[in-house]
Design a protein around this motif. Structure first.
Motif, mmCIF file in Angstrom:
data_model
loop_
_atom_site.group_PDB
_atom_site.id
_atom_site.type_symbol
_atom_site.label_atom_id
_atom_site.label_comp_id
_atom_site.label_asym_id
_atom_site.label_seq_id
_atom_site.Cartn_x
_atom_site.Cartn_y
_atom_site.Cartn_z
ATOM 1 N N GLY A 1 10.167 -6.124 -1.825
ATOM 2 C CA GLY A 1 11.255 -5.362 -2.393
ATOM 3 C C GLY A 1 11.852 -4.332 -1.456
ATOM 4 O O GLY A 1 12.958 -3.841 -1.669
ATOM 5 N N GLN A 2 11.113 -3.960 -0.402
ATOM 6 C CA GLN A 2 11.632 -2.928 0.491
ATOM 7 C C GLN A 2 12.871 -3.380 1.250
ATOM 8 O O GLN A 2 13.714 -2.556 1.612
ATOM 9 C CB GLN A 2 10.562 -2.489 1.489
ATOM 10 C CG GLN A 2 9.500 -1.608 0.888
ATOM 11 C CD GLN A 2 8.655 -0.919 1.930
ATOM 12 O OE1 GLN A 2 9.142 -0.142 2.732
ATOM 13 N NE2 GLN A 2 7.359 -1.223 1.936
ATOM 14 N N GLY A 3 13.006 -4.682 1.498
ATOM 15 C CA GLY A 3 14.168 -5.175 2.227
ATOM 16 C C GLY A 3 15.469 -4.849 1.517
ATOM 17 O O GLY A 3 16.484 -4.526 2.160
ATOM 18 N N LEU A 4 15.467 -4.904 0.184
ATOM 19 C CA LEU A 4 16.657 -4.560 -0.590
ATOM 20 C C LEU A 4 17.004 -3.087 -0.381
ATOM 21 O O LEU A 4 18.169 -2.726 -0.166
ATOM 22 C CB LEU A 4 16.418 -4.859 -2.066
ATOM 23 C CG LEU A 4 17.525 -4.441 -3.050
ATOM 24 C CD1 LEU A 4 18.875 -5.012 -2.648
ATOM 25 C CD2 LEU A 4 17.167 -4.872 -4.465
ATOM 26 N N ALA A 5 15.993 -2.221 -0.415
ATOM 27 C CA ALA A 5 16.241 -0.789 -0.205
ATOM 28 C C ALA A 5 16.673 -0.514 1.238
ATOM 29 O O ALA A 5 17.510 0.360 1.484
ATOM 30 C CB ALA A 5 14.991 0.013 -0.550
ATOM 31 N N ASN A 6 16.095 -1.248 2.192
ATOM 32 C CA ASN A 6 16.548 -1.120 3.586
ATOM 33 C C ASN A 6 18.026 -1.470 3.698
ATOM 34 O O ASN A 6 18.801 -0.799 4.399
ATOM 35 C CB ASN A 6 15.749 -2.043 4.505
ATOM 36 C CG ASN A 6 14.284 -1.711 4.622
ATOM 37 O OD1 ASN A 6 13.484 -2.562 5.004
ATOM 38 N ND2 ASN A 6 13.895 -0.496 4.288
ATOM 39 N N ALA A 7 18.431 -2.544 2.994
ATOM 40 C CA ALA A 7 19.834 -2.964 3.015
ATOM 41 C C ALA A 7 20.738 -1.890 2.415
ATOM 42 O O ALA A 7 21.851 -1.654 2.911
ATOM 43 C CB ALA A 7 19.993 -4.276 2.256
ATOM 44 N N VAL A 8 20.270 -1.229 1.368
ATOM 45 C CA VAL A 8 21.037 -0.122 0.790
ATOM 46 C C VAL A 8 21.213 0.981 1.831
ATOM 47 O O VAL A 8 22.304 1.560 1.970
ATOM 48 C CB VAL A 8 20.338 0.424 -0.473
ATOM 49 C CG1 VAL A 8 21.026 1.704 -0.966
ATOM 50 C CG2 VAL A 8 20.332 -0.629 -1.572
ATOM 51 N N GLY A 9 20.144 1.264 2.598
ATOM 52 C CA GLY A 9 20.242 2.268 3.655
ATOM 53 C C GLY A 9 21.230 1.875 4.736
ATOM 54 O O GLY A 9 22.005 2.706 5.235
ATOM 55 N N LEU A 10 21.221 0.595 5.110
ATOM 56 C CA LEU A 10 22.176 0.107 6.106
ATOM 57 C C LEU A 10 23.613 0.237 5.602
ATOM 58 O O LEU A 10 24.518 0.665 6.335
ATOM 59 C CB LEU A 10 21.872 -1.353 6.443
ATOM 60 C CG LEU A 10 20.616 -1.624 7.278
ATOM 61 C CD1 LEU A 10 20.225 -3.089 7.190
ATOM 62 C CD2 LEU A 10 20.863 -1.233 8.735
ATOM 63 N N ALA A 11 23.838 -0.140 4.335
ATOM 64 C CA ALA A 11 25.182 -0.058 3.761
ATOM 65 C C ALA A 11 25.638 1.389 3.624
ATOM 66 O O ALA A 11 26.813 1.710 3.863
ATOM 67 C CB ALA A 11 25.200 -0.754 2.400
ATOM 68 N N LEU A 12 24.724 2.273 3.240
ATOM 69 C CA LEU A 12 25.055 3.695 3.148
ATOM 70 C C LEU A 12 25.400 4.256 4.524
ATOM 71 O O LEU A 12 26.380 5.005 4.676
ATOM 72 C CB LEU A 12 23.872 4.458 2.540
ATOM 73 C CG LEU A 12 23.988 5.985 2.504
ATOM 74 C CD1 LEU A 12 25.220 6.422 1.714
ATOM 75 C CD2 LEU A 12 22.719 6.608 1.925
ATOM 76 N N ALA A 13 24.612 3.892 5.526
ATOM 77 C CA ALA A 13 24.868 4.366 6.889
ATOM 78 C C ALA A 13 26.233 3.895 7.384
ATOM 79 O O ALA A 13 26.940 4.628 8.094
ATOM 80 C CB ALA A 13 23.765 3.891 7.830
ATOM 81 N N ALA A 14 26.624 2.673 7.013
ATOM 82 C CA ALA A 14 27.936 2.162 7.413
ATOM 83 C C ALA A 14 29.052 3.014 6.815
ATOM 84 O O ALA A 14 30.021 3.371 7.506
ATOM 85 C CB ALA A 14 28.084 0.699 6.980
ATOM 86 N N ARG A 15 28.929 3.347 5.522
ATOM 87 C CA ARG A 15 29.956 4.171 4.883
ATOM 88 C C ARG A 15 30.008 5.559 5.509
ATOM 89 O O ARG A 15 31.105 6.132 5.705
ATOM 90 C CB ARG A 15 29.679 4.272 3.380
ATOM 91 C CG ARG A 15 29.835 2.966 2.614
ATOM 92 C CD ARG A 15 31.271 2.473 2.568
ATOM 93 N NE ARG A 15 32.132 3.331 1.782
ATOM 94 C CZ ARG A 15 32.338 3.197 0.471
ATOM 95 N NH1 ARG A 15 31.712 2.233 -0.213
ATOM 96 N NH2 ARG A 15 33.157 4.005 -0.168
ATOM 97 N N MET A 16 28.856 6.120 5.825
ATOM 98 C CA MET A 16 28.816 7.443 6.437
ATOM 99 C C MET A 16 29.367 7.415 7.861
ATOM 100 O O MET A 16 30.048 8.353 8.296
ATOM 101 C CB MET A 16 27.382 7.974 6.413
ATOM 102 C CG MET A 16 26.863 8.264 5.011
ATOM 103 S SD MET A 16 25.108 8.737 4.967
ATOM 104 C CE MET A 16 25.180 10.338 5.795
ATOM 105 N N THR A 17 29.083 6.335 8.578
ATOM 106 C CA THR A 17 29.615 6.179 9.930
ATOM 107 C C THR A 17 31.140 6.100 9.908
ATOM 108 O O THR A 17 31.832 6.734 10.717
ATOM 109 C CB THR A 17 29.034 4.920 10.588
ATOM 110 O OG1 THR A 17 27.611 5.040 10.658
ATOM 111 C CG2 THR A 17 29.584 4.707 11.988
#
Length: 552
Positions: A1-17
């Protein structure tokens, strides 16, 4: 299940970038989609609920998750334990949901296009599939979940699917051509992106300079002086010192972003004047994770991996580090520079009682390979701890901080603490060879110094060693370790408000280990200190008795 949360972090980082670097005439940053593949097990895990709720709240529209719903786990059909309506669940999280035949290529392509067009919600594509597709005897059974098909069944499966039966790792030419064409297209897209970057670089040279510094994680050369010059010199809790130091760091390190699990006011992790991430604004640097510790840890891992030079940090009470332990372990395994701010670090949280009083947590965190654990004793050590965490790019750091106020022990160390980064150093010495070395961390250091002072007045030669990072000290060269804790007959006494397990590794000398190997109690701080022996008077009496015993 951590991969889904990692993906959320990647998507959040993209928006912040995108919010950090893009402007009206240049829109090249953070425009990627983040794709994630999940299975039935991921959907069962609690972290998928935490992370998906968070992603839906923020409306991470460029996040696209495929759920391979084959309805088989190791024990058999998911009907054994998992009968909820996943589509309805994710719609309740404010996700865009599509349900398709996972073996229909046209439907897959259509679902991806619709998901890419969805800008305000993350997307879940539920692909109904058959595990072991094409296997005459094992399709749709748990026998194919984690076990090889076997040579004969593999040949039968190849035959069913129209592949040459006797060729291994066979890739049809038409597939190779498809991938080559896609690779060529991606190469062109990359060249276009590079051209856009050059245009942005020329138009905004100052922004580009800051961007390069951030992605390389280069710290300002005067950061140490800036931080040390800004210290208050006052007695306070190390969580309060940390909060003040964090404000200064944030002014100088643009990639530092973070938040807490609904405890910003308590663990002092909120950045003043830096804005908060909201569904409509990703330009802030404060992230409100809600009460989702496990997801918080895994989301930070995704953010650290994104590549914009983010250094994510987040805070919660130390006792709740257990909720996110697997994410901490993964950050160490992946060598992610992530900073955990764990406050309320001992029984001295007081009346909250044993449910909120960490006992085994500090030592258990030290067991994770690659995790730098630092427990500072005052303001200067807290500053050094933050500087060490920023300098440690090869893995995560856990800062262990107090709720209660502590005295300042380094009033004259204006240029920092020599040998702090070696994990342990002599803070109070004796002219002669020490009879005993008292080693302590965090809030127990000052009581050990008071006990040592009283013993010294009685003619005992006592050295006191601060051990902010136990495991870092164990990694030092033997010559340095011997200079801090002399080999031979010198007694070693360790003092920490946590499990004594592990402290014997600090020396081969005869030792006395003072700690707490039971759960705490609900009572005011001072009563707990007296009950469990964490007062200068108790340490003095126990060390004195120990010295008498070893001399007999």
């Amino acid at each position: 299940g951590q991969g889904l949360a990692n993906a959320v972090g990647l998507a959040l980082a993209a928006r912040m970038t995108a919010a950090q670097w893009n402007n009206n005439d240049c829109n090249i940053f953070g425009q990627n989609f983040t794709y994630c593949f999940c299975g039935d097990g991921d959907m069962m895990e609690g972290i998928s609920h935490e992370a998906s709720s968070f992603a839906g709240h923020l409306g991470l529209g460029k996040l696209i998750c495929f759920y391979d719903s084959n309805r088989i786990t190791i024990d058999g059909s998911t009907d054994l334990t998992f009968t909820e309506d996943v589509a309805m669940r994710f719609r309740a999280y404010h996700w865009h949901v599509r349900e398709i035949d996972g073996h229909n290529h046209e439907k897959i392509a259509e679902a991806i296009e619709l998901a890419q067009a969805e800008s305000d919600r993350p997307s879940l594509i539920i692909a109904k599939t058959h595990i072991g597709f094409g296997s005459p005897n094992k399709q749709d059974t748990s026998a194919v979940h984690g076990t090889p098909l076997g040579e004969e069944e593999l040949k039968l499966t190849k035959k069913t699917l129209g592949f040459p039966e006797n060729e291994s790792f066979y890739i049809p030419n038409e597939v190779k051509k498809e991938f080559q064409a896609y690779n060529d297209m991606q190469t062109l897209d990359y060249k276009k992106w590079q051209a856009g970057l050059e245009k942005w670089k020329s138009a905004y040279p100052n922004a580009y300079k800051k961007y390069k510094a951030q992605i390389s994680k280069n710290l300002p050369v005067d950061l140490r002086k800036t931080i040390l010059d800004g210290l208050s010199g006052k007695n306070n809790s190390t969580r309060a010192h940390s909060g003040n130091i964090l404000q200064e760091i944030a002014k100088n390190v643009s990639g530092l972003v973070g938040g807490s699990a609904d405890l910003g006011a308590s663990d002092k992790t909120a950045l003043k004047g830096k804005g908060s991430i909201t569904p409509n604004d990703f330009s802030g640097r404060n992230i409100h994770y809600g009460i989702r510790e496990f997801a918080m840890g895994a989301i930070m891992n995704g953010m650290a991996l994104y590549g914009n030079g983010f250094i994510p940090y987040a805070g919660t009470f130390l006792v709740f580090s257990d909720y996110m332990r697997s994410a901490i372990r993964m950050s160490a395994l992946m060598k992610n520079q992530v900073i955990y701010v764990f406050t309320h670090d001992s029984i001295f949280v007081g009346e909250d009682g044993p449910t909120h009083q960490p006992i085994e947590q500090i030592m258990s965190l030290r067991l994770i390979p690659g995790l730098q654990v630092i427990r500072p004793a005052d303001e200067k050590e807290t500053a050094e701890a933050w500087l060490a965490a920023l300098a440690y790019k090869e893995g995560p750091t856990a800062l262990i901080l107090t709720r209660q106020k502590l005295p300042e022990l380094h009033e004259n160390d204006h240029n920092g603490i020599t040998d702090f980064n070696k994990g342990a150093y002599v803070i109070k010495d004796t002219i002669k060879q020490p009879e005993a070395v008292i080693c302590a961390s965090g809030s127990e250091l000052f009581i050990c110094m008071e006990a040592a002072e009283k013993l010294s007045k009685e003619g005992h030669n006592i050295r006191v060693v601060s051990v902010p990072s136990y495991e870092t000290f164990l990694k030092q060269e033997q010559l340095y370790k011997d200079s801090v804790i002399p080999k031979g007959s010198t007694s070693v006494i360790t003092v920490e408000a946590g499990r004594t397990f592990g402290w014997g590794n600090i020396t081969y000398n005869t030792g006395l280990h003072l700690g707490i190997d039971q759960f705490g109690s609900s009572a005011p701080q001072q009563i707990l200190a007296e009950k469990f022996g964490f007062t200068a008077e108790t340490v003095y009496n126990k060390v004195k008795a120990w010295l008498t015993k070893v001399k007999v």
